[in-house]
Design a protein around this motif. Structure first.
Motif, PDB file in Angstrom:
ATOM      1  N   ASP B  83      54.696 -21.165  -3.562  1.00 29.09           N
ATOM      2  CA  ASP B  83      54.100 -20.271  -4.549  1.00 29.09           C
ATOM      3  C   ASP B  83      54.992 -20.185  -5.793  1.00 29.09           C
ATOM      4  OD1 ASP B  83      52.843 -18.388  -6.033  1.00 29.09           O
ATOM      5  OD2 ASP B  83      53.005 -16.763  -4.567  1.00 29.09           O
ATOM      6  N   LYS B  86      56.181 -17.088  -7.978  1.00 34.00           N
ATOM      7  CA  LYS B  86      57.306 -16.210  -7.597  1.00 34.00           C
ATOM      8  C   LYS B  86      58.481 -16.371  -8.555  1.00 34.00           C
ATOM      9  CE  LYS B  86      55.798 -14.693  -3.464  1.00 34.00           C
ATOM     10  NZ  LYS B  86      54.996 -13.481  -3.517  1.00 34.00           N
ATOM     11  N   GLU B  89      58.031 -14.020 -11.238  1.00 35.36           N
ATOM     12  CA  GLU B  89      58.126 -12.625 -10.779  1.00 35.36           C
ATOM     13  C   GLU B  89      59.563 -12.167 -10.563  1.00 35.36           C
ATOM     14  OE1 GLU B  89      55.704 -12.230  -7.245  1.00 35.36           O
ATOM     15  OE2 GLU B  89      53.945 -12.987  -8.327  1.00 35.36           O
ATOM     16  N   ALA B  95      63.679 -15.665  -5.954  1.00 40.21           N
ATOM     17  CA  ALA B  95      63.163 -16.991  -6.323  1.00 40.21           C
ATOM     18  C   ALA B  95      64.293 -17.936  -6.742  1.00 40.21           C
ATOM     19  CB  ALA B  95      62.105 -16.865  -7.417  1.00 40.21           C
TER      20      ALA B  95
END
Lengths: 368, 126
Positions: B83, B86, B89, B95
């Motif tokens: 993903d 991330k 984010e 991450a």
């Protein structure tokens, strides 16, 4: 050459746009939400696109105008009703595409929407081919705003009542703040939508009222991912002077009634219609998450080069990398296994149908 | 007590003993936009200071990820491969990209402190 600004430049800045230079204009690539959110908002609600950099060429004057334009464009302009639009091409003598464009029949002539990077050259070419007999006006006192998405009709109808009765690829005159605006139901995102031609001085308040009614400004970044998901070509990437509409898989835009007639490039196209083409534009879906961008080389399973990617990105709505490009015709069948060379590795991919994302156009009359 | 430093290529590196964790800075993610693809070095491979050790792609373009120090890759973060959003984010914590067994601690000396990096990022993006 100085960089031009559209009439919405201040509004772009006010809404936190990241600005880039595109085709000589300072344009928003994205706003605060970013490309993926802007893309998804257009698909779920509606997005506002400043496309004022594109050319709005009005041609009028003279009974032979339709005939003379048919000598240039391969569209069936005689059959076109007032306010009806067609997608067509300006070609060179070799059948290569100099620009892809939308022609609309107006009450006193035609309106042609041209790509920003091509518009000044198109103007000169068309003017010279028409032997200076007609009035040509590449009108830069007008802005062009696209409103796209499933809610576009509701948002626009609140600002300009009555426009939701337009059919796809049809236009009409409407009134905004006592001024004439010309609206067509069209677009380039794979969604239902409109393009509004409006006086520069009214553009900002008009767009602000679209925003007040729930729509959001969308930058060129999301415009690119949206059009790619819709399988639509970007001139300069997927179409160029060395590529014909047949090779570009846009045969549908050349009506049967015009194949035997004469227009710029007609000899080459007629020949390609009969004998086929060597390369063809196809959709490409990589097996993995690897993105193959423009100029990525395409190989067959014997490691022979068979083509080139012309556009590629990650499709936010299909949630997968997508691409389009040209391959040797014998590899153009759907589900053919191909390999994309990305950072030195051969990435498996498949030829697939276009579009990647299904359209939601509001259908008008079908002209066969 | 771990030490965090920054590179001119917009990577951060956190050193705990001989183990270095490396990722890209928040500033880098803001410049890149929405990240949709991440490629990491192979576990067990050796990477050299300033060499390519991965790739991130946004909707707009691809960018190489460089390693600010040399070492052996001892772990990679599968979460960001599965993903990549991330990375937008939480770029400087969960991450992270990869962990190295660092070869030469003195390679840390040429890197920037947080304050120096913030100044550098501000100047280069202006």
């Amino acid at each position: 050459m100085s960089i031009k600004k559209t009439s919405l430049n201040n509004l772009h800045i006010k809404h936190g746009a990241k600005l880039v230079v595109f085709a000589g204009y300072q344009m928003p690539i994205q706003y605060k939400d970013g490309i993926i959110q802007e893309h998804k908002y257009t698909r779920s609600h509606s997005g506002i696109f400043d496309v004022s950099h594109m050319g709005q060429l009005f041609i009028s004057g003279g009974d032979d105008l339709t005939n003379d334009l048919e000598k240039i464009f391969p569209a069936d302009l005689k059959k076109l009703k007032t306010n009806q639009s067609k997608y067509s091409f300006l070609m060179n003598n070799k059948g290569g595409i100099q620009d892809d464009l939308i022609i609309t029949k107006t009450s006193d002539g035609f309106l042609i929407i041209l790509n920003a990077a091509c518009k000044y050259n198109d103007y000169e070419v068309i003017k010279s081919k028409l032997d200076n007999q007609y009035k040509l006006n590449l009108d830069e006192s007008l802005s062009l705003i696209a409103l796209q998405g499933p809610e576009a009709k509701n948002v626009l109808n609140k600002v300009i009542p009555g426009c939701d009765s337009l059919k796809f690829m049809n236009g009409n005159n409407h009134v905004y703040k006592n001024e004439k605006v010309y609206i067509t139901r069209s677009g380039y995102t794979g969604e239902d939508g409109f393009e509004i031609s409006i006086k520069n001085s009214d553009a900002e308040t008009f767009v602000e009222s679209l925003i007040e009614n729930g729509s959001k400004l969308i930058g060129l970044g999301a415009r690119d991912t949206l059009r790619m998901e819709a399988g639509l070509c970007l001139y300069g990437n997927d179409l160029d002077n060395d590529t014909s509409p047949i090779e570009a898989n846009l045969k549908w835009a050349i009506p049967k009634s015009r194949i035997e007639t004469e227009f710029v490039g007609s000899e080459v196209l007629k020949n390609q219609f009969q004998s086929g083409v060597k390369k063809l534009r196809v959709g490409i879906k990589p097996d993995s998450r690897v993105i193959a961008r423009g100029n990525t080389k395409i190989y067959n399973d014997k490691n022979q080069e068979i083509g080139k990617v012309t556009s590629g990105t990650f499709g936010p709505s299909v949630e997968h990398p997508i691409a389009m490009g040209y391959v040797d015709n014998s590899y153009s069948t759907v589900n053919t296994k191909i390999f994309l060379e990305v950072r030195g590795k051969k990435i498996p991919a498949n030829i697939c149908n276009l579009p990647f994302y299904k359209k939601n156009y509001v259908k008008g009359e079908i002209n066969v | 007590m771990s030490e965090v430093k920054y590179s001119k290529e917009h990577e951060w590196i956190k050193l705990d003993g001989e183990e270095a964790t490396i990722g890209i800075t928040k500033h880098a993610t803001e410049m890149l936009g929405d990240i949709v693809f991440a490629e990491l070095p192979e576990k067990g491979s050796n990477v050299d200071k300033d060499g390519t050790a991965g790739v991130v792609e946004s909707t707009k373009a691809a960018s190489d990820v460089y390693t600010p120090v040399s070492g052996e890759v001892i772990d990679t973060n599968q979460m960001i491969v599965d993903d990549p959003s991330k990375i937008n984010e939480d770029p400087e914590e969960t991450a992270w990209f990869f962990k190295l067994k660092i070869k030469d601690k003195s390679e840390m000396d040429s890197l920037m402190s947080k304050e120096e990096y913030e100044k550098f990022a501000k100047e280069t993006s202006a």
